[in-house]
Design a protein around this motif. Structure first.
Motif, PDB file in Angstrom:
ATOM      1  N   GLN A  98      -7.359  -0.406   5.733  1.00 26.76           N
ATOM      2  CA  GLN A  98      -7.497  -1.746   5.159  1.00 26.76           C
ATOM      3  C   GLN A  98      -6.751  -1.804   3.819  1.00 26.76           C
ATOM      4  O   GLN A  98      -7.316  -1.511   2.767  1.00 26.76           O
ATOM      5  CB  GLN A  98      -8.978  -2.094   4.943  1.00 26.76           C
ATOM      6  N   PRO A  99      -5.467  -2.192   3.828  1.00 26.96           N
ATOM      7  CA  PRO A  99      -4.664  -2.191   2.598  1.00 26.96           C
ATOM      8  C   PRO A  99      -5.237  -3.077   1.496  1.00 26.96           C
ATOM      9  O   PRO A  99      -5.057  -2.795   0.323  1.00 26.96           O
ATOM     10  CB  PRO A  99      -3.300  -2.727   3.049  1.00 26.96           C
ATOM     11  N   LEU A 154       0.830  -1.205   0.000  1.00 21.64           N
ATOM     12  CA  LEU A 154       0.000   0.000   0.000  1.00 21.64           C
ATOM     13  C   LEU A 154       0.867   1.259   0.000  1.00 21.64           C
ATOM     14  O   LEU A 154       0.574   2.224  -0.707  1.00 21.64           O
ATOM     15  CB  LEU A 154      -0.945   0.008   1.201  1.00 21.64           C
ATOM     16  N   SER A 181      -8.832   2.584   1.263  1.00 21.38           N
ATOM     17  CA  SER A 181      -7.803   1.884   2.046  1.00 21.38           C
ATOM     18  C   SER A 181      -7.183   2.800   3.089  1.00 21.38           C
ATOM     19  O   SER A 181      -7.021   2.413   4.251  1.00 21.38           O
ATOM     20  CB  SER A 181      -6.707   1.338   1.139  1.00 21.38           C
TER      21      SER A 181
END
Length: 153
Positions: free
Chosen positions: A114-115, A58, A109
């Motif tokens: 939440q990658p 990410l 994200s």
């Protein structure tokens, strides 16, 4: 409901819990990052390698998006195609949609921590471009009539 500053029972453990409750701590860390509090030093975070890798992905994706955002030459889709050359296998309309979807997924994200949201979107579009580059999707689709049994290969 717990306040944001209160430790969550399944996300915060004392350093002594690593030896006394190792299976519980490790099980929690496999599910989500856990904080290990220490009296004699800085608190630590324990997480799975999968979680750490997703966060690294990410961050790499964020770096590419920042490079795209700071460039002022061309449309968003054109700038993203420079950072993600596999996008060139997509049609012009799909490049525009891909750019929008990737930015939206990245924002989600970052906002939720939440990658997987951004990584899944990036992977899906890249796999689509790879399939198109391999020639998949160019032949017409033959649909079976309702109720017509398909032959076994």
């Amino acid at each position: 409901m717990l306040a944001a500053t209160e430790p969550r029972p399944d996300r915060t453990f004392r350093s002594s819990d690593l030896s006394r409750l190792a299976p519980k701590v490790f099980a929690a860390a496999e599910d989500h990052p856990v904080e290990i509090t220490r009296r004699d030093g800085e608190d630590l975070v324990l997480m799975s390698k999968r979680e750490a890798d997703a966060r690294d992905q990410l961050l790499q994706f964020a770096a590419q998006l920042i490079a795209v955002a700071t460039d002022d030459r061309g449309s968003l889709a054109e700038r993203m195609s420079n950072s993600f050359p596999w996008m060139l296998a997509l049609s012009a309309d799909d490049r525009v949609q891909c750019a929008k979807d990737l930015v939206d997924a990245a924002r989600a994200s970052f906002a939720t921590g939440q990658p997987h949201l951004a990584i899944a979107e990036l992977t899906a579009w890249k796999e689509t471009a790879t399939a198109l580059a391999a020639g998949l999707g160019r032949s017409p689709v033959e649909w079976l009539e309702d109720g017509e049994p398909a032959e076994r290969p």
